[in-house]
Design a protein around this motif. Structure first.
Motif, short mmCIF file in Angstrom:
data_model
loop_
_atom_site.label_atom_id
_atom_site.label_comp_id
_atom_site.label_asym_id
_atom_site.label_seq_id
_atom_site.Cartn_x
_atom_site.Cartn_y
_atom_site.Cartn_z
N SER A 157 0.01 -11.32 6.32
CA SER A 157 0.07 -9.91 6.68
C SER A 157 0.80 -9.15 5.59
O SER A 157 1.89 -9.56 5.17
CB SER A 157 0.77 -9.74 8.03
OG SER A 157 0.97 -8.37 8.30
N ASP A 158 0.20 -8.09 5.11
CA ASP A 158 0.85 -7.26 4.09
C ASP A 158 0.80 -5.82 4.55
O ASP A 158 -0.18 -5.38 5.17
CB ASP A 158 0.12 -7.38 2.75
CG ASP A 158 0.33 -8.74 2.12
OD1 ASP A 158 1.44 -8.99 1.64
OD2 ASP A 158 -0.62 -9.54 2.12
N GLN A 159 1.84 -5.09 4.22
CA GLN A 159 1.85 -3.69 4.63
C GLN A 159 2.58 -2.87 3.60
O GLN A 159 3.34 -3.39 2.79
CB GLN A 159 2.50 -3.56 5.98
CG GLN A 159 3.92 -4.10 6.00
CD GLN A 159 4.62 -3.69 7.28
OE1 GLN A 159 4.54 -4.39 8.28
NE2 GLN A 159 5.30 -2.56 7.24
N TYR A 160 2.37 -1.59 3.65
CA TYR A 160 3.02 -0.68 2.72
C TYR A 160 3.04 0.69 3.34
O TYR A 160 2.07 1.12 3.97
CB TYR A 160 2.25 -0.65 1.38
CG TYR A 160 2.73 0.43 0.45
CD1 TYR A 160 4.00 0.35 -0.13
CD2 TYR A 160 1.91 1.51 0.14
CE1 TYR A 160 4.44 1.35 -0.99
CE2 TYR A 160 2.36 2.50 -0.72
CZ TYR A 160 3.62 2.43 -1.28
OH TYR A 160 4.06 3.41 -2.11
N PHE A 202 -0.27 1.45 5.44
CA PHE A 202 -1.42 0.62 5.09
C PHE A 202 -1.14 -0.82 5.47
O PHE A 202 -0.01 -1.30 5.28
CB PHE A 202 -1.71 0.71 3.60
CG PHE A 202 -1.94 2.12 3.15
CD1 PHE A 202 -3.20 2.67 3.20
CD2 PHE A 202 -0.87 2.90 2.72
CE1 PHE A 202 -3.41 3.99 2.81
CE2 PHE A 202 -1.07 4.22 2.33
CZ PHE A 202 -2.35 4.76 2.38
N MET A 203 -2.14 -1.48 5.98
CA MET A 203 -1.90 -2.85 6.43
C MET A 203 -3.15 -3.69 6.21
O MET A 203 -4.28 -3.20 6.35
CB MET A 203 -1.55 -2.84 7.92
CG MET A 203 -0.99 -4.16 8.42
SD MET A 203 -0.41 -3.97 10.14
CE MET A 203 0.42 -5.54 10.36
N PHE A 239 -2.83 -5.84 -2.48
CA PHE A 239 -2.09 -6.96 -1.86
C PHE A 239 -2.63 -8.27 -2.42
O PHE A 239 -3.52 -8.87 -1.83
CB PHE A 239 -2.27 -6.93 -0.33
CG PHE A 239 -1.73 -5.70 0.35
CD1 PHE A 239 -0.39 -5.33 0.21
CD2 PHE A 239 -2.54 -4.92 1.17
CE1 PHE A 239 0.11 -4.21 0.86
CE2 PHE A 239 -2.03 -3.80 1.83
CZ PHE A 239 -0.71 -3.43 1.66
N PRO A 240 -2.15 -8.70 -3.58
CA PRO A 240 -2.83 -9.80 -4.27
C PRO A 240 -2.46 -11.19 -3.66
O PRO A 240 -1.63 -11.27 -2.82
CB PRO A 240 -2.33 -9.70 -5.69
CG PRO A 240 -1.01 -9.03 -5.61
CD PRO A 240 -0.95 -8.25 -4.32
#
Lengths: 299, 299, 299, 299
Positions: free
Chosen positions: C50-53, C63-64, C298-299
């Motif tokens: 899970s990545d978010q910003y 953003f997710m 989100f690499p």
């Protein structure tokens, strides 16, 4: 076997028609550069590029690579060599004079992995590798199909414990007199000292590298377990001591904890092909000199 | 001991006044993120940044770092911890909740080389290292003068074979209860297992790294002899196994045959200070989690 | 059109059979992560990554990207979408749920230069680019032969000033309904706003980059004259403003005064292919989100 | 004003006592290297390092830098210069012969930011910058305290629109006859053509660089808005055309969407100090030659 367009090939030939290279190694002493450059001047040659290095100006060894232009090089090269012999003798030089337009004949040894082979073929086809690729030799047939469109001979020489000696004999029969440099592009076999003898400092290998180094099997697995932040590759000349020959080029790539062992392997392949192609490119242009167990690279 | 300008300090405080960090490690299973984020939402907290990693979604270990804002964090943090304990218990979590504005107290251990110390002091002074530097401890007095203008206590604790145990006792007496993290900024002594026990995963070391690795004395000399094309540095947590603790950060620098062993050392210093400062910066912001012998870094 | 070995393909399918991706963009507010993760948990899904910003926790945009595993994803995905719509509605989300195993259909547009095309084909063939390459379209026939061994349809659509509109109509007829993403792999034509409309944020371009930038013709010539020490490449989404769309990836390569304009071009090609392939790889795995004129990767 | 230890200083002096440097620029023609090396040999000098570059072997310009050892250089240097003048005349050379042990006198101009100044002072103190730092001049007093421990004169020369001319006159009075090179270490004032005249190719500046370049105010803000993935810095000689002088060195650092404009600034400072120090180091060792608007760097 030249894949450049006609226009490019003509441009290359024209640019390099009268271009020569002189390679020198000798004990350092005053007057070497003067003697060499005086000689070239006396022969009507113009120095285009000159690189030199001394391990120690007092008692060390001196290395030099000169690119020069001289009218009608092809016709005059034997004469140049004969005349330079006197100079070389005075300084105890190991030396050679080479026509830049004569491309080295290269054999590529592969097993099953294609990434290094493909990079070499692509760079060669796009005119970046100044070689004639004489053949691809493999202990498997997996990559035969890939080589075909390039119209390069592909030889399958199976290797097993029992027929290793015979396999090397077959390989040498194929390359003998036809090949100046052998590139091990992920060739997963160890060459015998007997084989190496025929190609001293003419066999280039690529292998993965880590900080710290990991000894033993499954290095990417080990690197993953240690959580390394960089993985790398090293291109080197092959010597009898496994993976310990003179280093030509190295590079690394940043990785994170998110990369699993499989990712590391995949990224490793990217670095391997880049580093190997760079090392081969320099070798083909006589930019790599070897002294003891290290290289002097004039890139 | 805060060297930011008033304006900068106020900005930092304001930005981080109500900023909390939650660190979690537990066996992976469905529902962890849901439980954690549901908990924070129920407490009126807003998630600002969240990073997670699982070694394996089926049977692996799960790691999470959450940054959140909640009104009046300082007053409410004990209550948050008490309430979260129930959630944590359900999932078997190792966990902590930290106020971002509480800066870790740092001790820097040095010997005679100044490059790593200076980099830390400069980054700290310019507001990039979020720490209170409680003290500098050295087994020599060479760097005392350098530390003075920064108004940080400098303690000279001589170390010799005979008084090693006593020296460590003195060091622990100085740091005990006053220091959260110890940075070995080219401290040329090995710490005993007894010492390490008091600061598990709280001691950061820097050392040079090469591809391949060179074992034994004078590594730069060895690297020079082998003609390496890259030299590097590794920052890691100190464990009982010398230089084999979890790697936090690594980097390299390109070199050539023209660099002698002394040049390599000098370039090595540049990488060492950069890599160490980066690792320390991440540690101070709780961006480094340790699992077995590797780190998970959420930079 | 799948070139992985059977074993690799099976491994990929198995690994990704039940793997889903959720992409979210919405105004930031407390409770988003809780709602999303609670939803996934309630559906029996396990969050794998899970990545978010957030551009700003107070008033910004959120953003997710979530990767999750859920049993029988293919059968259940419509139901998941239906159910999630309620959650999404509450937060005003732009969102999508995607099966990881469905590979995007890609068209590659080329002109005469082969380096970017070849890199994409190689990475695709070696299983690193998770796409189905539906076709290669070119305004020239030069690269047709190169594409053939890969068994990918090659379409020649000539472009000239007079028939530009018609050419685009032909291209759209070819791609319409068959292509999710278009990669301009050194395609030397400007696409009209009309064309871009059909593929918003789905067209990726690569171009050279310098510090400083050079405006006008022959940028490598200009870079050579200015003696730049770095040359680079930028991969970006194509928008109506030429070469000013959201940047996905950039990289540079060190150069020296010894490189002439031709060398710079050749080195530039190496960076271009690397940067483009990296950007395409991220796009194919839905790792790139666009907000205003920038990307969140989100690499 | 020498901060090396006695041992280091002695080692440096000994190593460089009889070391000379010859710098040459002239139209290319055959025989230059021969004439130069023959001359040095005839004077009993031993060439230690030699670098050369030609823009074009036929009609171009030729540049050369030679390091040599000759017994009693200090006593003999005037004689060497007198004798070489004849050779130089034959080839129309711009040239100079320099004693390596004579360190250039450097002034550092600063405003309020300390990162570049500190890096220069640290590298100088650790013996990596071969200069005598004659003075630091600033239009503010903020950095005075920082300079004091280094025992270098600090001069405060206020600059305002009204007294700009007078300020420059004061600066020139301070530097005149005492300074060989001026480093603008984040000096936020533009120097007038009149000032530049006194130090042609002797003033080094550092500024941020991006791909693409951003024109106008707040470049880091612009870079953030565009979502660049690399930020960089360029060190260059100052010419009348603002920030468009010959580039000496450049470097970049990778960034992500997570870095806000403030982070970019902070990272930018790290690159600026590294790049500036590298450029200054090369200049001090006469490794940078200027031709038209580009540099030839023999690092």
């Amino acid at each position: 076997m030249n894949h450049l367009s006609d226009r490019e090939w003509m441009a290359y030939r024209t640019k390099n028609k009268d271009r020569g290279r002189m390679l020198i190694a000798c004990p350092d002493q005053p007057g070497i550069v003067a003697a060499v450059s005086q000689f070239l001047f006396s022969q009507g040659a113009n120095i285009v590029q000159s690189d030199q290095y001394t391990t120690d100006p007092e008692t060390g060894n001196f290395f030099m690579r000169v690119e020069f232009d001289v009218v009608d090089l092809e016709e005059r090269i034997e004469e140049l060599r004969r005349r330079f012999a006197t100079v070389a003798n005075d300084f105890g030089m190991d030396w050679s004079i080479i026509e830049a337009k004569r491309r080295k004949r290269m054999a590529i040894f592969v097993s099953k992995e294609d990434h290094c082979l493909l990079e070499l073929l692509w760079q060669w086809k796009s005119g970046q590798l100044h070689a004639d690729i004489a053949m691809v030799i493999s202990n498997h047939t997996d990559l035969q199909e890939l080589v075909e469109p390039f119209q390069i001979p592909f030889y399958h020489v199976p290797v097993s414990k029992e027929r290793k000696e015979q396999a090397e004999a077959e390989q040498l029969a194929l390359t003998s007199g036809k090949v100046d440099v052998i590139v091990l592009a992920r060739y997963m076999q160890i060459l015998s000292p007997r084989f190496l003898q025929d190609y001293p400092q003419q066999i280039i290998n690529i292998h993965h590298s880590f900080l710290p180094a990991f000894v033993g099997a499954k290095p990417y697995e080990q690197a993953y377990k240690r959580g390394v932040k960089l993985i790398g590759a090293t291109a080197h000349y092959v010597t009898e001591e496994l993976d310990a020959g003179p280093i030509i080029e190295q590079d690394v790539q940043r990785v994170t904890h998110q990369h699993d062992a499989e990712d590391l392997k995949q990224l490793g392949r990217q670095i391997e092909r880049t580093v190997l192609a760079r090392a081969v490119g320099w070798h083909l242009q006589d930019k790599v000199l070897v002294y003891q167990n290290k290289t002097i690279v004039f890139p």
